[in-house]
Design an enzyme around this catalytic site. Structure first.
Site, PDB file in Angstrom:
ATOM      1  N   SER A  71      18.101  18.589  -9.729  1.00 19.24           N
ATOM      2  CA  SER A  71      18.697  17.056  -9.633  1.00 19.24           C
ATOM      3  C   SER A  71      20.066  17.425  -8.940  1.00 19.24           C
ATOM      4  O   SER A  71      20.588  16.359  -8.336  1.00 19.24           O
ATOM      5  CB  SER A  71      18.994  16.603 -11.107  1.00 19.24           C
ATOM      6  OG  SER A  71      19.844  17.419 -11.879  1.00 19.24           O
ATOM      7  N   LEU A  93       4.950   8.501   6.877  1.00 16.74           N
ATOM      8  CA  LEU A  93       6.283   8.794   6.557  1.00 16.74           C
ATOM      9  C   LEU A  93       6.878   8.083   5.589  1.00 16.74           C
ATOM     10  O   LEU A  93       7.297   8.405   4.466  1.00 16.74           O
ATOM     11  CB  LEU A  93       7.098   8.964   7.577  1.00 16.74           C
ATOM     12  CG  LEU A  93       8.727   9.052   7.679  1.00 16.74           C
ATOM     13  CD1 LEU A  93       9.148  10.379   7.169  1.00 16.74           C
ATOM     14  CD2 LEU A  93       9.289   8.582   8.999  1.00 16.74           C
ATOM     15  N   ILE A  94       6.478   6.672   5.750  1.00 14.80           N
ATOM     16  CA  ILE A  94       7.314   5.935   4.503  1.00 14.80           C
ATOM     17  C   ILE A  94       6.537   5.787   3.069  1.00 14.80           C
ATOM     18  O   ILE A  94       7.084   5.090   2.357  1.00 14.80           O
ATOM     19  CB  ILE A  94       7.393   4.485   5.135  1.00 14.80           C
ATOM     20  CG1 ILE A  94       5.922   3.661   5.433  1.00 14.80           C
ATOM     21  CG2 ILE A  94       8.141   4.145   6.570  1.00 14.80           C
ATOM     22  CD1 ILE A  94       5.917   2.154   5.654  1.00 14.80           C
ATOM     23  N   ARG A  97       8.944   7.800  -1.059  1.00 19.21           N
ATOM     24  CA  ARG A  97       9.525   6.670  -1.858  1.00 19.21           C
ATOM     25  C   ARG A  97      11.078   7.159  -2.158  1.00 19.21           C
ATOM     26  O   ARG A  97      12.006   6.409  -2.526  1.00 19.21           O
ATOM     27  CB  ARG A  97       9.150   6.519  -3.404  1.00 19.21           C
ATOM     28  CG  ARG A  97       7.718   5.788  -3.065  1.00 19.21           C
ATOM     29  CD  ARG A  97       6.675   5.860  -4.296  1.00 19.21           C
ATOM     30  NE  ARG A  97       6.262   7.059  -4.513  1.00 19.21           N
ATOM     31  CZ  ARG A  97       5.297   7.505  -5.354  1.00 19.21           C
ATOM     32  NH1 ARG A  97       4.910   6.303  -6.195  1.00 19.21           N
ATOM     33  NH2 ARG A  97       4.986   8.546  -5.463  1.00 19.21           N
ATOM     34  N   GLN A 103      13.180   0.564  10.346  1.00 13.61           N
ATOM     35  CA  GLN A 103      12.290   0.847  11.344  1.00 13.61           C
ATOM     36  C   GLN A 103      12.444  -0.283  12.334  1.00 13.61           C
ATOM     37  O   GLN A 103      12.590  -1.362  12.071  1.00 13.61           O
ATOM     38  CB  GLN A 103      10.723   1.020  10.710  1.00 13.61           C
ATOM     39  CG  GLN A 103       9.828   1.241  11.680  1.00 13.61           C
ATOM     40  CD  GLN A 103       8.353   1.649  11.025  1.00 13.61           C
ATOM     41  OE1 GLN A 103       8.253   1.023   9.991  1.00 13.61           O
ATOM     42  NE2 GLN A 103       7.437   1.865  11.906  1.00 13.61           N
ATOM     43  N   ARG A 199       4.350  17.757   3.774  1.00 16.71           N
ATOM     44  CA  ARG A 199       4.132  17.510   5.075  1.00 16.71           C
ATOM     45  C   ARG A 199       4.010  18.643   6.018  1.00 16.71           C
ATOM     46  O   ARG A 199       3.602  18.294   7.206  1.00 16.71           O
ATOM     47  CB  ARG A 199       4.905  16.279   5.374  1.00 16.71           C
ATOM     48  CG  ARG A 199       4.683  15.056   4.452  1.00 16.71           C
ATOM     49  CD  ARG A 199       3.313  14.443   4.348  1.00 16.71           C
ATOM     50  NE  ARG A 199       3.328  13.347   3.908  1.00 16.71           N
ATOM     51  CZ  ARG A 199       2.244  12.488   3.600  1.00 16.71           C
ATOM     52  NH1 ARG A 199       1.260  12.820   4.131  1.00 16.71           N
ATOM     53  NH2 ARG A 199       2.265  11.271   3.063  1.00 16.71           N
TER      54      ARG A 199
HETATM   55  C1  LIG Z   1      -2.503  15.860   2.757  1.00 20.78           C
HETATM   56  C2  LIG Z   1      -2.246  14.713   2.224  1.00 20.78           C
HETATM   57  C3  LIG Z   1      -3.395  13.766   2.158  1.00 20.78           C
HETATM   58  C4  LIG Z   1      -3.026  12.504   1.635  1.00 20.78           C
HETATM   59  N1  LIG Z   1      -4.048  11.531   1.881  1.00 20.78           N
HETATM   60  C5  LIG Z   1      -3.749  10.522   1.219  1.00 20.78           C
HETATM   61  C6  LIG Z   1      -4.975   9.243   1.436  1.00 20.78           C
HETATM   62  O1  LIG Z   1      -5.915   9.585   1.562  1.00 20.78           O
HETATM   63  N2  LIG Z   1      -4.500   8.021   0.741  1.00 20.78           N
HETATM   64  C7  LIG Z   1      -3.296   7.714   0.506  1.00 20.78           C
HETATM   65  O2  LIG Z   1      -2.959   6.667   0.180  1.00 20.78           O
HETATM   66  N3  LIG Z   1      -2.397   8.501   0.553  1.00 20.78           N
HETATM   67  C8  LIG Z   1      -2.594   9.911   1.037  1.00 20.78           C
HETATM   68  N4  LIG Z   1      -1.537  10.736   0.955  1.00 20.78           N
HETATM   69  C9  LIG Z   1      -0.135  10.312   0.629  1.00 20.78           C
HETATM   70  C10 LIG Z   1       0.280  10.813  -1.050  1.00 20.78           C
HETATM   71  O3  LIG Z   1      -0.604  10.308  -1.941  1.00 20.78           O
HETATM   72  C11 LIG Z   1       1.839  10.437  -1.329  1.00 20.78           C
HETATM   73  O4  LIG Z   1       1.772   9.222  -1.259  1.00 20.78           O
HETATM   74  C12 LIG Z   1       2.599  10.801  -0.517  1.00 20.78           C
HETATM   75  O5  LIG Z   1       2.514  12.319  -0.138  1.00 20.78           O
HETATM   76  C13 LIG Z   1       4.041  10.829  -0.926  1.00 20.78           C
HETATM   77  O6  LIG Z   1       4.192  11.763  -1.806  1.00 20.78           O
HETATM   78  P1  LIG Z   1       4.568  11.723  -3.054  1.00 20.78           P
HETATM   79  O7  LIG Z   1       3.972  10.960  -3.925  1.00 20.78           O
HETATM   80  O8  LIG Z   1       4.426  13.103  -3.729  1.00 20.78           O
HETATM   81  O9  LIG Z   1       6.128  11.706  -3.185  1.00 20.78           O
HETATM   82  P2  LIG Z   1       7.597  10.752  -2.959  1.00 20.78           P
HETATM   83  O10 LIG Z   1       7.140   9.265  -2.895  1.00 20.78           O
HETATM   84  O11 LIG Z   1       7.957  11.386  -1.944  1.00 20.78           O
HETATM   85  O12 LIG Z   1       8.014  11.141  -4.333  1.00 20.78           O
HETATM   86  C14 LIG Z   1       8.485  12.377  -4.667  1.00 20.78           C
HETATM   87  C15 LIG Z   1       8.109  12.723  -6.058  1.00 20.78           C
HETATM   88  O13 LIG Z   1       8.549  11.907  -6.979  1.00 20.78           O
HETATM   89  C16 LIG Z   1       8.161  11.703  -7.978  1.00 20.78           C
HETATM   90  N5  LIG Z   1       7.782  10.268  -8.090  1.00 20.78           N
HETATM   91  C17 LIG Z   1       8.003   9.361  -7.326  1.00 20.78           C
HETATM   92  N6  LIG Z   1       7.685   8.001  -7.464  1.00 20.78           N
HETATM   93  C18 LIG Z   1       7.075   8.087  -8.620  1.00 20.78           C
HETATM   94  C19 LIG Z   1       6.499   7.168  -9.741  1.00 20.78           C
HETATM   95  N7  LIG Z   1       6.482   5.898  -9.246  1.00 20.78           N
HETATM   96  N8  LIG Z   1       6.146   7.743 -10.966  1.00 20.78           N
HETATM   97  C20 LIG Z   1       6.303   9.009 -11.062  1.00 20.78           C
HETATM   98  N9  LIG Z   1       6.759   9.841 -10.128  1.00 20.78           N
HETATM   99  C21 LIG Z   1       7.223   9.559  -9.148  1.00 20.78           C
HETATM  100  C22 LIG Z   1       6.527  12.396  -7.805  1.00 20.78           C
HETATM  101  O14 LIG Z   1       6.922  13.730  -8.754  1.00 20.78           O
HETATM  102  C23 LIG Z   1       6.612  12.664  -6.285  1.00 20.78           C
HETATM  103  O15 LIG Z   1       5.707  13.786  -6.079  1.00 20.78           O
HETATM  104  C24 LIG Z   1      -1.949  11.854   1.460  1.00 20.78           C
HETATM  105  C25 LIG Z   1      -0.637  13.146   1.306  1.00 20.78           C
HETATM  106  C26 LIG Z   1      -0.803  14.353   1.948  1.00 20.78           C
HETATM  107  C27 LIG Z   1       0.188  15.311   1.791  1.00 20.78           C
END
Ligand SMILES: Cc1cc2nc3c(=O)[nH]c(=O)nc-3n(C[C@H](O)[C@H](O)[C@H](O)COP(=O)(O)OP(=O)(O)OC[C@H]3O[C@@H](n4cnc5c(N)ncnc54)[C@H](O)[C@@H]3O)c2cc1C
Length: 250
Positions: A71, A93-94, A97, A103, A199
């Site tokens: 943190s 990218l977007i 969260r 944009q 990514r």
């Molecule tokens: C190889 C690959 C393939 C993918 N394919 C698809 C697909 O087919 N369809 C699709 O829809 N998406 C897909 N995604 C997107 C993926 O599901 C995520 O939306 C995206 O990678 C954002 O990452 P994230 O959710 O880990 O984290 P971020 O939004 O970057 O957040 C970082 C971390 O914060 C925590 N966090 C954030 N928000 C919350 C919450 N509300 N509750 C609990 N913890 C939270 C989690 O630990 C999360 O890992 C893909 C991603 C990758 C890397």
């Protein structure tokens, strides 16, 4: 004729740090790296540095990454202005969260002259590139035709600015995913580390992987003690990936 545009990642802002003059501590770094160390030491008021392993800023931050006191990384942030990415890449990218985005608007800015981003999997192959550009030109021609027809149909509606926006927001439906977009992205060090971890992996989309590695290069220049654990290597297909033993998300 659609023009190809290259990726450009420019760092436009980064955390500055001003150490409080009444704290008996100094360090051998500045900016975000110094701030993260300061925040960590402030938890325990550990201003003196008895352990040589953590006496330097780099040593201290390495320890923070190893023990997972992550943190602290949220205190420092970086903003990039990213141009030359496709709308499909920006859409992925977007999804991150903890990053913040501003944009380019397709409703306010006409796309008739917009450039396109050639996907890395197509770039360099003349035949694939010819097919790609022909498709992009066809969609751009349809966009221009639809836009003109929509503007004519809305000609009697009040408000020129509103009319143009209504016409563009409907006509853009036929623009290709490859249309260039531009985006200002801000994130703290922890959010950038997570973005790179997931990514820059071989499982990620190639264009987004290329973007994340470009961001990583800038981040390493700025804060090597925070991002330098990522190693950039080349896969057998010639594309780059970045991985770190300290990033467990990927
Ligand atoms: C190889 C690959 C393939 C993918 N394919 C698809 C697909 O087919 N369809 C699709 O829809 N998406 C897909 N995604 C997107 C993926 O599901 C995520 O939306 C995206 O990678 C954002 O990452 P994230 O959710 O880990 O984290 P971020 O939004 O970057 O957040 C970082 C971390 O914060 C925590 N966090 C954030 N928000 C919350 C919450 N509300 N509750 C609990 N913890 C939270 C989690 O630990 C999360 O890992 C893909 C991603 C990758 C890397």
């Amino acid at each position: 004729m659609s023009e190809l545009v290259p990726l450009k990642v420019q760092m436009v802002a980064a955390t500055e740090f001003t150490p409080p003059p009444d704290v008996p501590w100094s360090t051998d770094a500045d900016g975000g790296e110094a701030l993260v160390e300061f925040a960590g030491r402030a938890c325990y008021e550990s201003w003196d540095k008895p352990n040589p392993r953590t006496a330097t800023n780099a040593g201290y931050l390495r320890h923070i990454l190893e023990v997972g006191h992550l943190s602290l990384l949220e205190h420092a942030s970086v903003t990039f202005y990213i141009t030359g990415i496709s709308r499909s890449c920006a859409h992925e990218l977007i999804r991150h969260r903890h990053l913040s985005f501003s944009q380019l608007s397709q409703r306010y800015v006409p796309e008739a002259d917009a450039d396109v981003v050639v996907p890395p999997g197509i770039a360099g192959d003349p035949e694939l590139q010819r097919l790609f550009l022909a498709a992009a030109d066809a969609s751009r021609a349809s966009y221009a035709e639809l836009l003109a027809a929509l503007e004519a149909r809305l000609a009697d509606s009040p408000g020129a600015a509103l009319r143009r926006k209504q016409a563009r927001q409907a006509a853009r439906a036929v623009l290709p995913n490859a249309t260039e977009t531009r985006v200002v992205v801000t994130g703290n060090f922890l959010a950038w580390r997570h973005f790179v971890a997931v990514r820059a992996s071989e499982h990620a989309d190639l264009e987004l992987r290329r973007l994340s590695i470009e961001c990583l290069r800038r981040l390493v220049e700025l804060a090597p003690a925070i991002f330098g654990d990522f190693e950039i290597t080349r896969l057998a297909d010639g594309t780059e990936v970045a991985t770190s033993p300290l990033a467990t998300e990927a």
